[in-house]
Design a protein around this motif. Structure first.
Motif, PDB file in Angstrom:
ATOM      1  N   THR A  28      34.316 -20.435  33.382  1.00  0.00           N
ATOM      2  CA  THR A  28      34.528 -19.416  32.369  1.00  0.00           C
ATOM      3  C   THR A  28      35.971 -18.956  32.459  1.00  0.00           C
ATOM      4  O   THR A  28      36.618 -19.063  33.507  1.00  0.00           O
ATOM      5  CB  THR A  28      33.579 -18.199  32.518  1.00  0.00           C
TER       6      THR A  28
ATOM      7  N   PRO B  61      39.034 -14.798  27.205  1.00  0.00           N
ATOM      8  CA  PRO B  61      39.436 -15.295  25.889  1.00  0.00           C
ATOM      9  C   PRO B  61      40.925 -15.125  25.584  1.00  0.00           C
ATOM     10  O   PRO B  61      41.481 -15.885  24.797  1.00  0.00           O
ATOM     11  CB  PRO B  61      38.604 -14.471  24.904  1.00  0.00           C
TER      12      PRO B  61
ATOM     13  N   VAL C 170      43.174 -21.561  28.911  1.00  0.00           N
ATOM     14  CA  VAL C 170      42.349 -22.263  27.924  1.00  0.00           C
ATOM     15  C   VAL C 170      43.025 -23.568  27.538  1.00  0.00           C
ATOM     16  O   VAL C 170      42.388 -24.625  27.469  1.00  0.00           O
ATOM     17  CB  VAL C 170      42.080 -21.379  26.685  1.00  0.00           C
TER      18      VAL C 170
ATOM     19  N   GLN D  98      34.944 -25.618  24.532  1.00  0.00           N
ATOM     20  CA  GLN D  98      34.260 -24.330  24.509  1.00  0.00           C
ATOM     21  C   GLN D  98      32.802 -24.547  24.146  1.00  0.00           C
ATOM     22  O   GLN D  98      32.476 -25.293  23.228  1.00  0.00           O
ATOM     23  CB  GLN D  98      34.927 -23.399  23.499  1.00  0.00           C
TER      24      GLN D  98
ATOM     25  N   ASP E 285      30.011 -19.275  21.345  1.00  0.00           N
ATOM     26  CA  ASP E 285      30.931 -18.188  21.039  1.00  0.00           C
ATOM     27  C   ASP E 285      31.375 -17.488  22.323  1.00  0.00           C
ATOM     28  O   ASP E 285      30.803 -17.705  23.388  1.00  0.00           O
ATOM     29  CB  ASP E 285      30.244 -17.163  20.126  1.00  0.00           C
ATOM     30  N   VAL E 286      32.369 -16.613  22.181  1.00  0.00           N
ATOM     31  CA  VAL E 286      32.781 -15.780  23.307  1.00  0.00           C
ATOM     32  C   VAL E 286      31.560 -14.992  23.774  1.00  0.00           C
ATOM     33  O   VAL E 286      30.834 -14.411  22.965  1.00  0.00           O
ATOM     34  CB  VAL E 286      33.926 -14.827  22.899  1.00  0.00           C
TER      35      VAL E 286
ATOM     36  N   ARG F 168      34.012 -13.529  28.242  1.00  0.00           N
ATOM     37  CA  ARG F 168      34.418 -14.832  28.754  1.00  0.00           C
ATOM     38  C   ARG F 168      34.058 -15.926  27.765  1.00  0.00           C
ATOM     39  O   ARG F 168      33.090 -15.821  27.015  1.00  0.00           O
ATOM     40  CB  ARG F 168      33.739 -15.145  30.095  1.00  0.00           C
ATOM     41  N   ILE F 169      34.865 -16.974  27.831  1.00  0.00           N
ATOM     42  CA  ILE F 169      34.579 -18.224  27.139  1.00  0.00           C
ATOM     43  C   ILE F 169      33.962 -19.148  28.181  1.00  0.00           C
ATOM     44  O   ILE F 169      34.525 -19.317  29.267  1.00  0.00           O
ATOM     45  CB  ILE F 169      35.862 -18.866  26.581  1.00  0.00           C
TER      46      ILE F 169
END
Length: 186
Positions: free
Chosen positions: A114, A117, A123, A133, A136-137, A148-149
């Motif tokens: 994780t 964002p 990322v 990913q 969604d977030v 978290r992503i």
């Protein structure tokens, strides 16, 4: 004088018990708002010893990564940290590549992590390593306001080892941060 990793004999290796005090200091520098307590690092070392990698020059630690061993083919990257003086020099990428190669050799089929964002550099790094990913977030994943992503990397048996830099990708580096599965993130 700033540190220059190109002129330093840096080595990625498995952590040893004597690294724990320096690891705790590095973690506190990398994550001043939420460092792991020493006892947690001690327990992570005891449980994931073979999956706790450090970068050093023979004297000082400059980065670390903690992963879980594959369980039914699934592994998590729990934490990745790089000292401030060497952020942006590819040490996070090198730690990730080494760990992913190890996990692949241990028959991991999927690796998760994780990331916050708003941590665009992290990322980007993960995307360049092949992570995507998942959904969604996730709001309040680590508590109120700590979104978290979730990112996942599939590791098929026939896949080649992860590359240092994909052919068309710009150089993405880790500013520093924590990734995690069940607990914390960048």
């Amino acid at each position: 004088m700033p540190l220059n990793p190109d002129r330093m004999p840096l080595c990625i290796r498995s952590a040893v018990e004597n690294d724990l005090p320096a690891l705790a200091s590095l973690d506190a520098e990398a994550f001043p708002m939420e460092p792991y307590p020493f006892f947690v690092l001690r327990q992570l070392f005891d449980v994931y010893r073979d999956h706790l990698l450090v970068v050093d020059d023979g004297h000082l630690l400059y980065g670390y990564l903690i992963a879980t061993p594959p369980d039914a083919g699934l592994s998590w990257i729990l934490s990745l940290g790089v000292t401030r003086g060497l952020r942006g020099h590819g040490l996070g990428r090198r730690l990730m590549v080494q760990s992913l190669g190890q996990l692949r050799s241990e028959h991991a089929h999927e690796v998760r992590l994780t990331v916050a964002p708003d941590n665009d550099r992290a990322v980007s790094l993960y995307e360049h390593l092949g992570f995507t990913q998942t959904g969604d977030v996730q709001k309040d994943y680590l508590g109120p306001g700590k979104h978290r992503i979730l990112m996942t990397l599939e590791l098929p048996d026939s896949a080649a080892p992860p590359r240092e830099t994909p052919p068309s990708a710009p150089s993405a580096t880790v500013k520093s941060g924590r990734t995690d599965g069940p607990r914390r993130s960048w």
